[in-house]
Every structure is written in C-alpha cells, then in structure tokens.
Design an enzyme around this catalytic site. Sequence first.
Site, mmCIF file in Angstrom:
data_model
loop_
_atom_site.group_PDB
_atom_site.id
_atom_site.type_symbol
_atom_site.label_atom_id
_atom_site.label_comp_id
_atom_site.label_asym_id
_atom_site.label_seq_id
_atom_site.Cartn_x
_atom_site.Cartn_y
_atom_site.Cartn_z
ATOM 1 N N VAL A 180 0.370 7.269 5.139
ATOM 2 C CA VAL A 180 0.640 6.422 4.038
ATOM 3 C C VAL A 180 1.938 6.883 3.516
ATOM 4 O O VAL A 180 2.689 7.756 3.970
ATOM 5 C CB VAL A 180 -0.224 6.672 2.636
ATOM 6 C CG1 VAL A 180 -1.687 6.184 3.268
ATOM 7 C CG2 VAL A 180 -0.401 8.144 2.504
ATOM 8 N N SER A 181 2.744 5.940 3.153
ATOM 9 C CA SER A 181 4.351 5.980 2.755
ATOM 10 C C SER A 181 4.586 6.900 1.441
ATOM 11 O O SER A 181 5.931 7.450 1.662
ATOM 12 C CB SER A 181 4.804 4.563 2.828
ATOM 13 O OG SER A 181 4.581 3.723 3.906
ATOM 14 N N SER A 182 3.901 7.078 0.640
ATOM 15 C CA SER A 182 4.075 7.883 -0.372
ATOM 16 C C SER A 182 2.753 8.418 -0.904
ATOM 17 O O SER A 182 1.690 8.094 -0.780
ATOM 18 C CB SER A 182 4.769 7.088 -1.652
ATOM 19 O OG SER A 182 3.530 6.093 -1.821
#
Length: 203
Positions: free
Chosen positions: A10-12
């Site tokens: 996931v990006s963050s």
Amino acid sequence: MGKTYGYIRVSSPDQNEQRQWIAMEEKGIPRANLYMDKQSGKDFCRPQYKKMVRKLRSGDLLYLHSIDRLGRDYREILEQWRLLTKQIGIDICVLDMPLLDTRCGKDLMGTFIADLVLQILSFVAQSERENIRQRQAEGIAAAKARGVRFGRPPRPLPENFFEVQKAWRGKKITLRQAAKACQMPEGTFYSKVIQWEAIHKKR
C-alpha cells in the site's frame, strides 16, 4: 516443488491492506512467506520487497494482487518482471489479471500475449501514478489560492517579544541579546521582527 510467496503493498501507512491479505490467505500462502511494504510504488527501494527477493529461488511462485502492487514505474516494473522470471526463474501470478500467470501459456503465443498485457498494465500503472501526482499538485495549488496553509502552524511569539523588539530597535540591546531573550536563533528573531513590523505597519 518450489515455495509460494505473496507480496502486498500500500502507498501509505493509513491505507488498508486487508483486501490483499485476504486474497493471499485464500491461496494458502504461509504467513512467513508474505511480505508487505507501506511505501510508494515509484521505485523498488522497499525493505520488505528486497528481503523477499533475496529469499526467492528458481521454481518458486509469487502472487501479486494486481500489477500496480508490484510498482508504478513502467520501466522498472518490466525490469523487475524480467529479473524475477528470467534471472531468478520464478513464476508470477497476478490475481486480478489471469493472463499474467507465467505458469500458463509458456508457448510462443502465450508468452507474447502475457508480455503484451504486462506492458499495457505497467503503462497504465505509471499513468495513474502521474495522474495522482497531477491531481495532488492541482489540489494543493487550489488550496493555497484559497489561503490554506500547509505545514506546521507557526509558533506563537513569546510574551516578551514586543518589549525585546522595542529594546533592540532602540539599540539598547544587541541582536544576539534580543534573540537569546526570546529563546530564538538570531535569524529567526530578525525574521519575526520584520514580519511583525510589516503586519503592524498595515494597520
């Protein structure tokens, strides 16, 4: 038979990876063979991904939920795919795109179709990343135009600031003494004075 692995990204930290975990668990992948990064897909400098790659051996199988979980840079996705499938010799299965399963269609036509699909999806992943960045930049610009400020709010001036500023302007104390009295670096004190005086001149 090689080992089975799964990679989740996931990006963050605030994004939910639960959907990817469930998909991997449905494939019966051991928890010890699941690797997850909470990091942007702009490159492959990700600690868990690099750790996983060091574990992979020829004949292993790697599951990805979608190609953009591998990454979002067109050239780097293709390079990593080549590294994993050709150099290390593993198979990859992308769960939401059955055509991207290197266990199937290993003949010339199957390989051609898989390579074509991979290039298209890699391009789409990078395009989406660039679109996200563009929308973020436009959103920030629009917010700034409305007067929204980003970053930490400025610290309030100390209670003795006005008296110290007045004494400094009256040359009763030096800049160093004034900054020390307000518990600020000299440059910060000077900037605060200029800002404060500019505001109060307008009033």
